[in-house]
Design a protein around this motif. Structure first.
Motif, PDB file in Angstrom:
ATOM      1  N   ALA A   1       0.839  -1.196   0.000  1.00 39.70           N
ATOM      2  CA  ALA A   1       0.000   0.000   0.000  1.00 39.70           C
ATOM      3  C   ALA A   1       0.873   1.245   0.000  1.00 39.70           C
ATOM      4  N   ASP A   2       0.291   2.375  -0.431  1.00 37.88           N
ATOM      5  CA  ASP A   2       1.044   3.629  -0.438  1.00 37.88           C
ATOM      6  C   ASP A   2       1.555   3.980   0.958  1.00 37.88           C
ATOM      7  N   SER A   3       0.838   3.545   1.980  1.00 37.74           N
ATOM      8  CA  SER A   3       1.199   3.872   3.363  1.00 37.74           C
ATOM      9  C   SER A   3       2.230   2.921   3.953  1.00 37.74           C
ATOM     10  N   ASP A   4       2.594   1.855   3.215  1.00 33.92           N
ATOM     11  CA  ASP A   4       3.621   0.935   3.704  1.00 33.92           C
ATOM     12  C   ASP A   4       4.994   1.561   3.505  1.00 33.92           C
ATOM     13  N   PRO A   5       5.771   1.740   4.577  1.00 37.81           N
ATOM     14  CA  PRO A   5       7.085   2.390   4.429  1.00 37.81           C
ATOM     15  C   PRO A   5       8.076   1.486   3.699  1.00 37.81           C
ATOM     16  N   LEU A   6       8.469   1.902   2.511  1.00 39.39           N
ATOM     17  CA  LEU A   6       9.438   1.156   1.700  1.00 39.39           C
ATOM     18  C   LEU A   6      10.520   2.103   1.195  1.00 39.39           C
ATOM     19  N   PRO A   7      11.772   1.640   1.103  1.00 37.05           N
ATOM     20  CA  PRO A   7      12.793   2.448   0.425  1.00 37.05           C
ATOM     21  C   PRO A   7      12.323   2.799  -0.986  1.00 37.05           C
ATOM     22  N   LEU A   8      12.732   3.971  -1.452  1.00 34.85           N
ATOM     23  CA  LEU A   8      12.228   4.500  -2.717  1.00 34.85           C
ATOM     24  C   LEU A   8      13.382   4.750  -3.679  1.00 34.85           C
ATOM     25  N   VAL A   9      13.213   4.294  -4.916  1.00 33.22           N
ATOM     26  CA  VAL A   9      14.225   4.492  -5.957  1.00 33.22           C
ATOM     27  C   VAL A   9      13.579   5.209  -7.132  1.00 33.22           C
ATOM     28  N   PHE A  10      14.054   6.424  -7.413  1.00 30.61           N
ATOM     29  CA  PHE A  10      13.645   7.146  -8.620  1.00 30.61           C
ATOM     30  C   PHE A  10      14.563   6.717  -9.762  1.00 30.61           C
ATOM     31  N   VAL A  11      13.983   6.480 -10.934  1.00 27.86           N
ATOM     32  CA  VAL A  11      14.771   6.126 -12.117  1.00 27.86           C
ATOM     33  C   VAL A  11      14.321   7.027 -13.267  1.00 27.86           C
TER      34      VAL A  11
ATOM     35  N   LEU B   1      18.295   8.378  -5.999  1.00 31.38           N
ATOM     36  CA  LEU B   1      17.954   9.102  -7.226  1.00 31.38           C
ATOM     37  C   LEU B   1      18.884   8.601  -8.318  1.00 31.38           C
ATOM     38  N   SER B   2      18.298   8.017  -9.373  1.00 30.77           N
ATOM     39  CA  SER B   2      19.121   7.414 -10.423  1.00 30.77           C
ATOM     40  C   SER B   2      18.575   7.804 -11.787  1.00 30.77           C
ATOM     41  N   GLY B   3      19.420   7.631 -12.802  1.00 27.55           N
ATOM     42  CA  GLY B   3      18.960   7.947 -14.139  1.00 27.55           C
ATOM     43  C   GLY B   3      19.921   7.479 -15.206  1.00 27.55           C
ATOM     44  N   PHE B   4      19.386   7.375 -16.426  1.00 33.99           N
ATOM     45  CA  PHE B   4      20.158   6.975 -17.595  1.00 33.99           C
ATOM     46  C   PHE B   4      20.295   8.162 -18.541  1.00 33.99           C
ATOM     47  N   SER B   5      21.503   8.419 -19.030  1.00 39.31           N
ATOM     48  CA  SER B   5      21.768   9.460 -20.021  1.00 39.31           C
ATOM     49  C   SER B   5      21.351  10.835 -19.481  1.00 39.31           C
ATOM     50  N   GLN B   6      20.380  11.498 -20.124  1.00 38.17           N
ATOM     51  CA  GLN B   6      19.867  12.755 -19.581  1.00 38.17           C
ATOM     52  C   GLN B   6      19.424  12.592 -18.128  1.00 38.17           C
ATOM     53  N   GLY B   7      18.796  11.460 -17.839  1.00 39.79           N
ATOM     54  CA  GLY B   7      18.336  11.207 -16.476  1.00 39.79           C
ATOM     55  C   GLY B   7      19.470  11.113 -15.481  1.00 39.79           C
ATOM     56  N   GLY B   8      20.628  10.645 -15.928  1.00 36.45           N
ATOM     57  CA  GLY B   8      21.797  10.614 -15.064  1.00 36.45           C
ATOM     58  C   GLY B   8      22.292  12.010 -14.733  1.00 36.45           C
ATOM     59  N   LEU B   9      22.327  12.883 -15.759  1.00 38.17           N
ATOM     60  CA  LEU B   9      22.708  14.273 -15.510  1.00 38.17           C
ATOM     61  C   LEU B   9      21.739  14.929 -14.532  1.00 38.17           C
TER      62      LEU B   9
END
Length: 215
Positions: free
Chosen positions: A19-29, A112-120
């Motif tokens: 659920a949205d309320s379950d505390p989980l580590p978060l990874v943006f890609v 916070l992670s990203g590929f190419s432009q997302g990495g910058l």
């Protein structure tokens, strides 16, 4: 696709039943130019278990020719055109804040992670936001040297890059490495015999970094 509830539309990947309320580590890609939120979403299972993954669309449609659009872009040009990168920086910082309000996340358990432009963009925004991050991952990207963020030793960074990259040459990654290290950034740097892409080997390094920072 989650369309209108936050500043950017995005794809969500999370453990079944979470659920949205379950505390989980978060990874943006963050995707690269001309791609979209779905482009990297299939990598989630390879990047780790037990995390919530957010794959946002960049704010602007990518238009390589007048009237012809596909995917999205974080900024114009390479190196980044200043106004477009600055605008995306503002939107992305707001989106990160909104996401952390929307989804329960343990303090400091954000990548916070990203590929190419997302990495910058990951490097650019990761050192600017108030939220304490566990780390930044840059895949086939580089530092925006014309308007660098306030670099510090408090934030671990991983850079993975291909020696055969013909979009963002490996020399750009090596230059970013020197700049980050000169500012005392805790940096892990890996080169792979690949082009402007990811491979199982490079994603394995990314997954190991994420695991060490979040667990």
């Amino acid at each position: 696709m989650h369309e209108a509830d936050l500043s950017l539309s995005y794809e969500l990947r999370a453990p079944s039943g979470a659920a949205d309320s379950d505390p989980l580590p978060l990874v943006f890609v963050l995707h690269g130019r001309g791609a979209d939120a779905r482009d990297l979403a299939d990598l989630a299972p390879m990047m780790g278990d037990g995390y919530r993954f957010i794959f946002p669309n960049a704010p602007e449609p990518f238009e390589p020719a007048p009237g012809f659009q596909f995917g999205y872009t974080w900024f114009d040009g390479w190196p980044a055109e200043p106004n477009s990168s600055r605008n995306s920086r503002i939107v992305l910082m707001r989106f990160i804040d909104e996401t952390l309000q929307r989804y329960a996340t343990p303090p400091g358990k954000v990548i916070l992670s990203g590929f190419s432009q997302g990495g910058l963009m990951s490097l650019d925004v990761g050192f600017r936001i108030q939220e304490k991050l566990a780390g930044i991952v840059v895949m086939s990207g580089a530092l925006y040297e014309d308007d660098p963020p306030p670099l510090s030793s408090a934030l671990p960074v991983l850079i993975v890059h291909g020696t055969q990259d013909d979009m963002i040459p490996v020399l750009a990654a090596r230059r970013s490495r020197r700049i980050l290290e000169s500012h005392g950034v805790e940096l892990e740097y890996h080169e792979f015999p690949m082009g402007h892409s990811v491979t199982p080997e490079s994603i394995a390094v990314v997954a190991d970094f994420i695991r060490r920072q979040l667990n």
